[in-house]
Enzyme design. Structure first.
Site, PDB file in Angstrom:
ATOM      1  N   GLY A  11       0.876  -1.079  -0.074  1.00  0.00           N
ATOM      2  CA  GLY A  11      -0.181   0.098   0.087  1.00  0.00           C
ATOM      3  C   GLY A  11       0.876   1.136   0.114  1.00  0.00           C
ATOM      4  O   GLY A  11       0.456   2.448   0.595  1.00  0.00           O
ATOM      5  N   ILE A  16      -0.717   6.493   4.410  1.00  0.00           N
ATOM      6  CA  ILE A  16       0.380   6.211   5.457  1.00  0.00           C
ATOM      7  C   ILE A  16       1.834   6.188   4.646  1.00  0.00           C
ATOM      8  O   ILE A  16       2.710   6.599   4.970  1.00  0.00           O
ATOM      9  CB  ILE A  16      -0.119   5.001   6.221  1.00  0.00           C
ATOM     10  CG1 ILE A  16      -1.134   5.442   6.835  1.00  0.00           C
ATOM     11  CG2 ILE A  16       1.089   4.494   7.048  1.00  0.00           C
ATOM     12  CD1 ILE A  16      -1.846   3.998   7.530  1.00  0.00           C
ATOM     13  N   ASN A 103     -10.310  -8.108   2.126  1.00  0.00           N
ATOM     14  CA  ASN A 103      -9.130  -8.080   2.900  1.00  0.00           C
ATOM     15  C   ASN A 103      -8.616  -9.478   3.231  1.00  0.00           C
ATOM     16  O   ASN A 103      -7.367  -9.603   3.048  1.00  0.00           O
ATOM     17  CB  ASN A 103      -9.277  -7.423   4.365  1.00  0.00           C
ATOM     18  CG  ASN A 103      -9.250  -6.011   4.056  1.00  0.00           C
ATOM     19  OD1 ASN A 103      -8.276  -5.284   3.521  1.00  0.00           O
ATOM     20  ND2 ASN A 103     -10.232  -5.170   4.419  1.00  0.00           N
ATOM     21  N   GLN A 110      -0.789 -12.402   0.494  1.00  0.00           N
ATOM     22  CA  GLN A 110       0.467 -12.079   1.055  1.00  0.00           C
ATOM     23  C   GLN A 110       1.202 -12.994   2.022  1.00  0.00           C
ATOM     24  O   GLN A 110       2.328 -13.169   2.077  1.00  0.00           O
ATOM     25  CB  GLN A 110       0.109 -10.380   1.568  1.00  0.00           C
ATOM     26  CG  GLN A 110      -0.068  -9.744   0.092  1.00  0.00           C
ATOM     27  CD  GLN A 110      -0.326  -8.133   0.799  1.00  0.00           C
ATOM     28  OE1 GLN A 110      -0.045  -7.975   2.103  1.00  0.00           O
ATOM     29  NE2 GLN A 110      -0.425  -7.305  -0.131  1.00  0.00           N
ATOM     30  N   ASP A 157      -2.698   3.501  19.091  1.00  0.00           N
ATOM     31  CA  ASP A 157      -3.290   3.694  20.266  1.00  0.00           C
ATOM     32  C   ASP A 157      -2.536   3.772  21.452  1.00  0.00           C
ATOM     33  O   ASP A 157      -3.153   4.754  22.272  1.00  0.00           O
ATOM     34  CB  ASP A 157      -4.346   2.350  20.458  1.00  0.00           C
ATOM     35  CG  ASP A 157      -4.652   1.825  18.961  1.00  0.00           C
ATOM     36  OD1 ASP A 157      -5.678   2.681  18.690  1.00  0.00           O
ATOM     37  OD2 ASP A 157      -4.654   1.005  18.656  1.00  0.00           O
ATOM     38  N   HIS A 185      -7.373  -3.650  17.918  1.00  0.00           N
ATOM     39  CA  HIS A 185      -7.312  -2.150  17.530  1.00  0.00           C
ATOM     40  C   HIS A 185      -8.755  -1.954  16.896  1.00  0.00           C
ATOM     41  O   HIS A 185      -9.215  -2.128  15.668  1.00  0.00           O
ATOM     42  CB  HIS A 185      -6.215  -2.002  16.229  1.00  0.00           C
ATOM     43  CG  HIS A 185      -6.162  -0.872  15.421  1.00  0.00           C
ATOM     44  ND1 HIS A 185      -5.846   0.462  16.146  1.00  0.00           N
ATOM     45  CD2 HIS A 185      -6.492  -0.578  14.410  1.00  0.00           C
ATOM     46  CE1 HIS A 185      -5.952   1.362  15.361  1.00  0.00           C
ATOM     47  NE2 HIS A 185      -6.503   0.987  14.188  1.00  0.00           N
TER      48      HIS A 185
HETATM   49  P1  NAX Z   1      -4.759   4.422   1.625  1.00  0.00           P
HETATM   50  O1  NAX Z   1      -6.259   4.056   1.004  1.00  0.00           O
HETATM   51  O2  NAX Z   1      -4.626   5.952   1.382  1.00  0.00           O
HETATM   52  O3  NAX Z   1      -3.803   3.637   1.026  1.00  0.00           O
HETATM   53  C1  NAX Z   1      -3.898   2.080   1.050  1.00  0.00           C
HETATM   54  C2  NAX Z   1      -3.046   1.638  -0.192  1.00  0.00           C
HETATM   55  O4  NAX Z   1      -3.055   0.364  -0.179  1.00  0.00           O
HETATM   56  C3  NAX Z   1      -3.702   2.206  -1.699  1.00  0.00           C
HETATM   57  O5  NAX Z   1      -2.780   2.840  -2.261  1.00  0.00           O
HETATM   58  C4  NAX Z   1      -4.046   0.853  -2.450  1.00  0.00           C
HETATM   59  O6  NAX Z   1      -3.841   0.903  -3.725  1.00  0.00           O
HETATM   60  C5  NAX Z   1      -3.154  -0.056  -1.428  1.00  0.00           C
HETATM   61  N1  NAX Z   1      -3.706  -1.431  -1.979  1.00  0.00           N
HETATM   62  C6  NAX Z   1      -5.086  -2.030  -1.783  1.00  0.00           C
HETATM   63  N2  NAX Z   1      -4.685  -3.434  -1.966  1.00  0.00           N
HETATM   64  C7  NAX Z   1      -3.529  -3.804  -2.019  1.00  0.00           C
HETATM   65  C8  NAX Z   1      -2.656  -5.017  -2.495  1.00  0.00           C
HETATM   66  N3  NAX Z   1      -3.622  -5.923  -2.521  1.00  0.00           N
HETATM   67  N4  NAX Z   1      -1.365  -4.828  -2.433  1.00  0.00           N
HETATM   68  C9  NAX Z   1      -0.834  -3.795  -2.175  1.00  0.00           C
HETATM   69  N5  NAX Z   1      -1.395  -2.495  -1.965  1.00  0.00           N
HETATM   70  C10 NAX Z   1      -2.734  -2.513  -2.009  1.00  0.00           C
HETATM   71  O7  NAX Z   1      -5.069   4.147   3.262  1.00  0.00           O
HETATM   72  P2  NAX Z   1      -4.058   4.569   4.228  1.00  0.00           P
HETATM   73  O8  NAX Z   1      -4.766   5.917   4.769  1.00  0.00           O
HETATM   74  O9  NAX Z   1      -2.628   4.734   3.795  1.00  0.00           O
HETATM   75  O10 NAX Z   1      -4.342   3.539   5.320  1.00  0.00           O
HETATM   76  C11 NAX Z   1      -3.974   2.021   5.256  1.00  0.00           C
HETATM   77  C12 NAX Z   1      -4.491   1.309   6.014  1.00  0.00           C
HETATM   78  O11 NAX Z   1      -4.155   1.616   7.548  1.00  0.00           O
HETATM   79  C13 NAX Z   1      -6.034   1.085   6.028  1.00  0.00           C
HETATM   80  O12 NAX Z   1      -6.565  -0.294   6.363  1.00  0.00           O
HETATM   81  C14 NAX Z   1      -6.355   1.855   7.550  1.00  0.00           C
HETATM   82  O13 NAX Z   1      -7.570   1.519   7.929  1.00  0.00           O
HETATM   83  C15 NAX Z   1      -5.131   1.439   8.400  1.00  0.00           C
HETATM   84  N6  NAX Z   1      -4.883   2.133   9.615  1.00  0.00           N
HETATM   85  C16 NAX Z   1      -4.677   1.541  10.541  1.00  0.00           C
HETATM   86  C17 NAX Z   1      -4.176   2.268  11.686  1.00  0.00           C
HETATM   87  C18 NAX Z   1      -3.776   1.193  12.908  1.00  0.00           C
HETATM   88  O14 NAX Z   1      -3.369   2.016  13.942  1.00  0.00           O
HETATM   89  N7  NAX Z   1      -3.465  -0.023  13.092  1.00  0.00           N
HETATM   90  C19 NAX Z   1      -4.248   3.514  12.030  1.00  0.00           C
HETATM   91  C20 NAX Z   1      -4.365   4.223  10.596  1.00  0.00           C
HETATM   92  C21 NAX Z   1      -5.210   3.492   9.366  1.00  0.00           C
HETATM   93  O15 NAX Z   1      -6.464   3.874   9.688  1.00  0.00           O
END
Ligand code: NAX
Length: 326
Positions: A11, A16, A103, A110, A157, A185
């Site tokens: 991603g 992020i 997911n 992966q 968190d 989480h």
């Molecule tokens: P974005 O939607 O900006 O970026 C996600 C990226 O993942 C996209 O560029 C997409 O093309 C890519 N992607 C999708 N499927 C894929 C695959 N099969 N292989 C490789 N890449 C793939 O999301 P972003 O804001 O960067 O957040 C990423 C993830 O972090 C989300 O699931 C979000 O919910 C999660 N978070 C987790 C947090 C935590 O504390 N554990 C906090 C922040 C965030 O909410």
């Protein structure tokens, strides 16, 4: 130590990623040169090329190379650390089952790819949501990688809880030790002040305000993600990247001697968390391994909250089992 540390980020073209890659490349994990392996889906590769141009333009001394692609087996080849950030966000009209299947497809593939090609010493940190269950899916699909090499991110968190407690008590964040996030989480997570310390004093006692702890502190930490979305119009990114770095750095290089951190890791039944769930615990890390801090006394208040959050994790596990993902 001249051999670069190979770090995969999935991603990588997301929000992020835009913060995480530059921190990794500029030496946040140490002076050892780093090689970035960036995985994206095909439609995002063009945008990722632009990010790589910017990485080049930083001329980071610690950045030994960058490879990008959409094929997990190529990108994960020989990686020592894999930060699984990319995930499918919940779209309009998407049910929980749809989200878990979307997911599930990503994290089964992966997990299998890591199992096939990652380095023997690989550590895998999952940030993409639902993080705990995504980590469980990847772990289950990578039978040759020890289960202890997988973790899900609750460090954000944890950091949020430290920051809220510091603000309440007027302490510095560095005066706060032994914070714990228990469970999932998600909004059911339990940030625990009964074992935390402020300048060596028990944090719950230092606060001396059970109503604040229950009605303010816990919900503020647990719902902080939603509050950020409300204010910023998109979800937390730089803070999530920073926490992903904190977690990876401590895992690889060890946690501080008089402290612990929160990580979601596989339960062997500690604190009566059902075996096999990936749940957040207080852990210390050393030499690339974690161990759960044992022997903490859990009172009724904490017990009920830990049980509620781990029951949610057990539900998620049942759902992905029924979907045939694990
Ligand atoms: P974005 O939607 O900006 O970026 C996600 C990226 O993942 C996209 O560029 C997409 O093309 C890519 N992607 C999708 N499927 C894929 C695959 N099969 N292989 C490789 N890449 C793939 O999301 P972003 O804001 O960067 O957040 C990423 C993830 O972090 C989300 O699931 C979000 O919910 C999660 N978070 C987790 C947090 C935590 O504390 N554990 C906090 C922040 C965030 O909410």
């Amino acid at each position: 130590t001249s051999e670069p540390l190979k770090v995969a980020v999935t991603g990588a073209a997301g929000q992020i990623g835009y913060s995480l890659l530059f921190r990794l490349a500029s030496g946040a994990l140490g002076d050892r040169p780093i090689e970035l392996r960036l995985l994206e889906i095909e439609p995002a590769l063009k945008s990722l090329e632009g990010v790589v141009m910017e990485l080049d333009d930083c001329a980071f001394p610690t950045l030994a190379g960058v490879e990008i692609g959409a094929d997990a087996e190529k990108i994960f080849d020989g990686v020592n650390l894999a930060l699984l950030v990319g995930a499918r966000p919940r779209g309009p009209g998407m049910e929980r089952g749809d989200l878990l299947s979307a997911n599930g497809a990503i994290f089964t593939a992966q997990g299998k790819a890591l199992n096939a090609v990652a380095a023997d010493d690989v550590r895998i940190g999952v940030t993409g949501n639902p993080a705990n269950t995504n980590a469980l899916i990847a772990m289950t699909n990578a039978p040759d990688i020890p289960r202890e090499r997988f973790s899900a991110l609750t460090r954000l968190d944890h950091n949020r809880a430290i920051s809220q407690l510091a603000a309440k008590t007027g302490a510095k964040v560095t005066d706060i030790k032994k914070m714990t996030i228990w469970g999932n989480h998600s909004a059911t997570q339990y940030p625990d002040l009964f074992h935390a310390e402020v300048n060596g004093q028990n944090a719950a006692e230092a606060v001396g305000d059970q109503a604040w702890l229950e009605n303010d502190f816990i919900p503020t930490v647990a719902k902080r993600g939603a509050a950020i979305i409300e204010a910023r119009g998109s979800s937390s990114a730089a803070s999530a990247a920073s926490a992903t770095i904190d977690a990876a750095r401590d895992w690889l290089h060890g946690s501080a001697a008089d402290d612990w951190v929160s990580m979601a890791v596989v339960s062997h039944g500690e604190y009566d968390v059902p075996e096999g769930l990936i749940s957040s615990f207080p852990v210390t890390t050393s030499g690339g391994d974690w161990s759960i801090v044992e022997g903490l006394e859990i009172d009724e208040f904490s017990r009920a909250r830990i049980d509620a959050s781990t029951a949610e994790l057990a539900d998620e596990r049942n759902a992905v089992t029924e979907l045939g993902l694990i």
